[in-house]
Scaffold this active site. Structure first.
Site, PDB file in Angstrom:
ATOM      1  N   SER A 215       0.836  -1.205   0.000  1.00 43.13           N
ATOM      2  CA  SER A 215       0.000   0.000   0.000  1.00 43.13           C
ATOM      3  C   SER A 215       0.873   1.258   0.000  1.00 43.13           C
ATOM      4  O   SER A 215       1.656   1.459  -0.923  1.00 43.13           O
ATOM      5  CB  SER A 215      -0.955  -0.045   1.199  1.00 43.13           C
ATOM      6  OG  SER A 215      -2.036   0.839   1.018  1.00 43.13           O
TER       7      SER A 215
ATOM      8  N   ASP B  30      -5.906  -3.942  -2.096  1.00 42.03           N
ATOM      9  CA  ASP B  30      -4.850  -3.565  -1.158  1.00 42.03           C
ATOM     10  C   ASP B  30      -4.103  -4.767  -0.555  1.00 42.03           C
ATOM     11  O   ASP B  30      -4.712  -5.701  -0.040  1.00 42.03           O
ATOM     12  CB  ASP B  30      -5.474  -2.738  -0.026  1.00 42.03           C
ATOM     13  CG  ASP B  30      -4.453  -1.961   0.776  1.00 42.03           C
ATOM     14  OD1 ASP B  30      -3.577  -2.587   1.399  1.00 42.03           O
ATOM     15  OD2 ASP B  30      -4.522  -0.712   0.777  1.00 42.03           O
TER      16      ASP B  30
END
Length: 308
Positions: A77, A189
């Protein structure tokens, strides 16, 4: 006749002396060059956490100021966002300049979509621009962006191809970003499966892994906005994974950025400073890990072979 015998005895004695010398030469142990301990392959694993990720820049600044430069960078991320630009060849000071100039409009592209409200194309383009449009395999430092496959929930390590697209996949927070589609597969993610990608760093051949944990921990009854709730929810879901990853790291750096909002880009300078302070506290531990490695049997063997 006597002189002849004397000459013969002398010749025999000389020959014996010569042979004795040859024998000593033959039994003399060979000179060997001592094996030198090799330098460890150091990796840094950068965790996710939105705008808290600017703390990674402060960590990198301090490490380089002490002559510690990782040969492998892994990121999840926000960690993939910072890590990709660093691994492409930018210095920590160049990263700091980018962070201080970054505007929300540089990354946000709102869209009407049932799968998310942010498209993610701007994020992809921003990363590609700042890595010089190089694919990951052309980076001077080995890099991996970690994402989650939406179809089966498994971890995906991107070590080749379009850097911006890989980072976009790694940053695609579910229900906020539209999932990133790469070769027909959707990704979200990486924090869902590998919040701080230590295992990926080890699989890439690291001897020593420095983990940077910027995840927010649950903090009682502190009021949270929508983004704060989302950030905390992801971290709660991934708490077991966080602990599993951190247990495999040699050194863990935890900048105090829990108060920084997920989208608070204005706090970039504060986050960088917190990263610097946290890293400085761990320099002795990192140097000790390097020293101990050089004394270990592993230092006299070839570097670990990367699994991918």
């Amino acid at each position: 006749m006597t002189q002849l015998r004397f000459f013969q005895y002398g010749l025999i004695g000389l020959l014996g002396f010569t042979l004795a010398g040859c024998d000593k030469t033959a039994t003399k142990p060979p000179v060997t060059t001592p094996v030198q301990a090799r330098e460890p392959v150091i990796a840094i694993a950068l965790g996710g956490g939105g705008a808290k990720g600017f703390a990674h820049i402060g960590v990198l600044k301090v490490l380089e100021s002490h002559g510690i430069k990782p040969k492998i960078v892994t990121g999840t991320s926000a960690g993939s966002f910072v890590g990709s630009i660093y691994a492409s060849g930018k210095s920590p000071y160049q990263l700091q300049q980018l962070a201080l100039q970054l505007q929300e409009s540089d990354l946000r592209d709102l869209t009407l979509n049932t799968q998310g409200i942010v498209l993610g194309q701007k994020l992809q383009d921003y990363v590609n621009k700042n890595v010089g449009n190089k694919p990951i395999e052309k980076f001077p430092i080995r890099f991996a962006a970690v994402a989650t496959r939406l179809d089966n929930g498994k971890k995906a390590d991107f070590i080749l191809g379009n850097a911006g697209q890989a980072v976009r996949a790694s940053c695609s927070i579910p229900n906020v970003f539209v999932p990133t589609t790469i070769r027909g597969t959707k990704y979200v993610d990486g924090g869902l499966v590998s919040p701080i990608p230590v295992t990926t760093a080890k699989a890439m051949g690291a001897d020593i892994v420095i983990a940077v944990d910027i995840s927010a921990r649950p903090v009682g009854n502190k009021p949270l906005n929508m983004w704060g709730v989302l950030d905390q929810t992801i971290n709660i879901m991934g708490q077991q994974s966080i602990n599993t990853e951190l247990n495999q790291a040699n050194v863990v750096i935890q900048p105090k950025v829990g108060h920084v909002g997920t989208l608070d880009l204005k706090a970039s300078n504060e986050s960088i400073l917190e990263g610097e302070k946290a890293a400085q506290l761990k320099i002795t531990a990192i140097q000790a890990a390097i020293t101990n490695f050089k004394k270990s049997p592993a230092a006299f063997k070839p570097a670990p072979k990367a699994k991918f």
